[in-house]
Design a protein around this motif. Sequence first.
Motif, PDB file in Angstrom:
ATOM      1  N   THR A   1      97.310 -78.434 110.757  1.00  0.00           N
ATOM      2  CA  THR A   1      96.416 -78.149 109.639  1.00  0.00           C
ATOM      3  C   THR A   1      95.686 -76.829 109.842  1.00  0.00           C
ATOM      4  OG1 THR A   1      96.059 -80.529 109.380  1.00  0.00           O
ATOM      5  CG2 THR A   1      94.529 -79.061 108.248  1.00  0.00           C
TER       6      THR A   1
ATOM      7  N   PRO B   1     102.789 -77.542 109.708  1.00  0.00           N
ATOM      8  CA  PRO B   1     102.064 -78.268 108.659  1.00  0.00           C
ATOM      9  C   PRO B   1     102.780 -79.557 108.290  1.00  0.00           C
ATOM     10  CG  PRO B   1     103.212 -76.366 107.750  1.00  0.00           C
ATOM     11  CD  PRO B   1     103.319 -76.259 109.236  1.00  0.00           C
TER      12      PRO B   1
ATOM     13  N   GLY C   1      98.243 -74.205 113.229  1.00  0.00           N
ATOM     14  CA  GLY C   1      98.776 -74.716 111.975  1.00  0.00           C
ATOM     15  C   GLY C   1     100.249 -74.420 111.792  1.00  0.00           C
TER      16      GLY C   1
END
Length: 436
Positions: free
Chosen positions: A33, A306, A303
């Motif tokens: 994230t 994802p 990230g």
Amino acid sequence: MNGNLSTIPAELAGKVVSPSDQRYPRFRSTYTTVGSPAAVVLPESSHDIAAALRLAQEAGLQVAIRSGGHGLSGSGTNNGGLVIDLRALNQIEIIDRGSRLVRIEAGARWAEVAEALTPHGLAISSGDHGNVGVGGIATGGGVGWLVRQYGLTIDHVRAVEVVLPNGTVVRADAATEPDLLWVVRGAGAGAGIAVAFEIEAMELRNVGYAQMLSPVDPAGETLRRWADVIAQAPRELSTAVTLSSQDSTAAAFITAVVASDRLSVIREALQPLLGIADVTVQQARIVPYTELVPRFHPHPNTGQMPTRTTNGLLTGLTPEAARALVTVTSGSNPAFVQLRSLGGATHDLAPSSMAFAHRHQDILAIASAFPPNERAVLAAAWKPIAPHTDGAYINFESARDEAAFARAYPGPTGTRVTDLWKRYDPDGVLRPRQST
């Protein structure tokens, strides 16, 4: 929220990373994230954590806690809030070799833990990757490579040093703050910030390790035979099954770990797996436990993967559930599905012994989907699986809504978790914010 971070406490000088800081891209996100926090604090002590909490409350900022590792659920970052990143708190110490008691700070990663314990002939079942941070696992559960022999990581946490939202530093053990110890083991995210854990390790140096490939029939009978094998297997055997499909052909990639270095034990544990289908053994050998969570695993988490994830626990594997698991891995928008064996030592404790109450289920099923349509794909994939599940594991859940809470903390467990979160964090400073 006023979001005013213009005044940084003296004790946090040099430890606050703002968006204008060149370090910000390295600290803003988890593995899954990308976040845009107002700032990331890198504390080096419990005192620093208390100062960070005061800073967040004075600025009216939402708080996210990160122990430095994967952060699969994405809860280790946020947008516009304050992230407290514990990676600098990473010390590992053998407290008492005789009782196998070790002290591990929350920011250590499991590659470091395994490497530190191996010279002493000790191991702790943890995550399945060396990059996983200690804090999240040791407060949420811990379904590792040795789970059926050792149990969950939290099953062996004997004491925790916690910074409460009001800045107080507390030791929680069976004699002092037993309620805090109860909630930290399984639902720690809403009670305080765990800084260090005292964990009872197991005697172990080497393990049997095998990787197998098996075709999977559309009806899922191969998976049912795998489930039957695991239900009758010795505790030394733990497995993870990753499902994959190409066109109409499905396959299972099986990783099997036997918590023993004795060839006879390893062979006896692995042999039944060869009978679930036309299984091909890709490799089988005895390796140090450190090889399962190696040092080269840890990496910056920016990230780069994802994903959105959900999961469910199953008691056995019915024909309908097995068929659903195979079906969701195929089609034009397949989900990524992994199954992990439970049972064994995970069944030893009473459901009421800690905030992780799931003590009769045999399998953890995890489904993940990737951009651009991850929410829709995951919802569609999970819909036929959900009716067969009985509870969930909070660390593999992207959603933070009431339904997810109820699945992770069912019935009386959820009531007690909620009550204790309110006791230790009456203002809701750390309480997980709801997201869908």
